[in-house]
Structures are given as structure tokens and as C-alpha cells.
Design an enzyme around this catalytic site. Sequence first.
Site, mmCIF file in Angstrom:
data_model
loop_
_atom_site.group_PDB
_atom_site.id
_atom_site.type_symbol
_atom_site.label_atom_id
_atom_site.label_comp_id
_atom_site.label_asym_id
_atom_site.label_seq_id
_atom_site.Cartn_x
_atom_site.Cartn_y
_atom_site.Cartn_z
ATOM 1 N N HIS A 55 21.461 45.641 -3.888
ATOM 2 C CA HIS A 55 22.030 44.373 -4.684
ATOM 3 C C HIS A 55 21.902 45.011 -6.229
ATOM 4 C CE1 HIS A 55 21.160 40.872 -2.030
ATOM 5 N NE2 HIS A 55 21.538 41.862 -1.382
ATOM 6 N N GLU A 57 20.930 43.788 -9.014
ATOM 7 C CA GLU A 57 19.582 43.658 -9.882
ATOM 8 C C GLU A 57 18.538 44.804 -9.283
ATOM 9 O OE1 GLU A 57 20.752 39.231 -8.387
ATOM 10 O OE2 GLU A 57 21.211 41.426 -7.695
ATOM 11 N N CYS A 85 18.979 36.387 -5.276
ATOM 12 C CA CYS A 85 18.270 36.209 -3.896
ATOM 13 C C CYS A 85 16.637 36.323 -4.121
ATOM 14 C CB CYS A 85 18.925 36.710 -2.814
ATOM 15 S SG CYS A 85 18.434 38.689 -2.879
ATOM 16 N N CYS A 88 15.565 40.074 -4.683
ATOM 17 C CA CYS A 88 15.946 40.266 -6.086
ATOM 18 C C CYS A 88 14.898 39.631 -6.911
ATOM 19 C CB CYS A 88 17.301 40.160 -6.597
ATOM 20 S SG CYS A 88 18.568 41.431 -5.654
#
Length: 151
Positions: A55, A57, A85, A88
Site C-alpha cells: 500500500h 502508506e 486501512c 497501514c
Amino acid sequence: MKVELHPAMARAFEEAEAAGERGEVPVGACITGPDGAIVASAGNQTRELNDATAHAEVLAIREAGTLLGSERLTGCDLHVTLEPCAMCAAAISFARIGRLYFGAEDEKMGAVENGPRFFAQATCHHVPEVYSGLGEKKAREMLTQFFRTRR
């Protein structure tokens, strides 16, 4: 009246756009250091890297940690186009990010203001200051358009 985005959020949107062009879900992230300078940025790369953890992040946190020589990003801020999420949010907490700025809420998978509200849990070791809604309309439109073309 047009509102200008913070340079770090503008970079996050550039990363999100590039991710979308690569066929990734268009989410981008950017980390600034204690002096406000951009340290790292990334867009989603889960498909490209065949890595569910890639992801935006997480990738930006990894890059910043490498560049700053520390797993702790104390004094750093994270700008991201979509509500993080749970995975993260945990990475943000473990990295000791000082402030989190995000664009659109994610009612389905978000874990900051939606879902499990990770930072509100008693087991969360570090809680960043959270600011939401920055560039929300643009982020939501980008995601809506991306998924519209996929269905």
C-alpha cells in the site's frame, strides 16, 4: 474559489494518479520530515509487486525509514489520499508518525474514522494527530472513476 493543497498532499495525489495509470487502486502517500520537506512518497503497488502489503502508506514509510536511517519517523507527517486501512494504521503507529492527513474516508476498509478505529484502541501504542477531508472531493472522484472503468 480554488483551494490549494499542501505540497505534500499534492505529491500524494500525483502518486495516486500514477498508481491509477499503472492499473493500481489510485492511492498515494507522502511523508514530510520535521522541517516540512518531502522525504518519501509512493503510490499503491500491490499488483505490480504481487504484494498485498504494498500500500502507498507502507511503501512511503519503508522509503522514509531507509532514507532517515530509522524505523521511528518521529516528527514526520504522512499525507495520504485515502483513509488508511488497519494494516497501514498499525504501520503509522509503529513508525511513530506525528500527524496523519488524509483525503477521502473509506467506509469499507478504513480503520481511522471508520471500521475498527485503530488509533482509539487501548492497545495502540502511538496515536498521531489526525486531520481528514483534505482534497476529499478530488480523492473520491479519482477512486470512483477508477472503479467505474473496471466494472
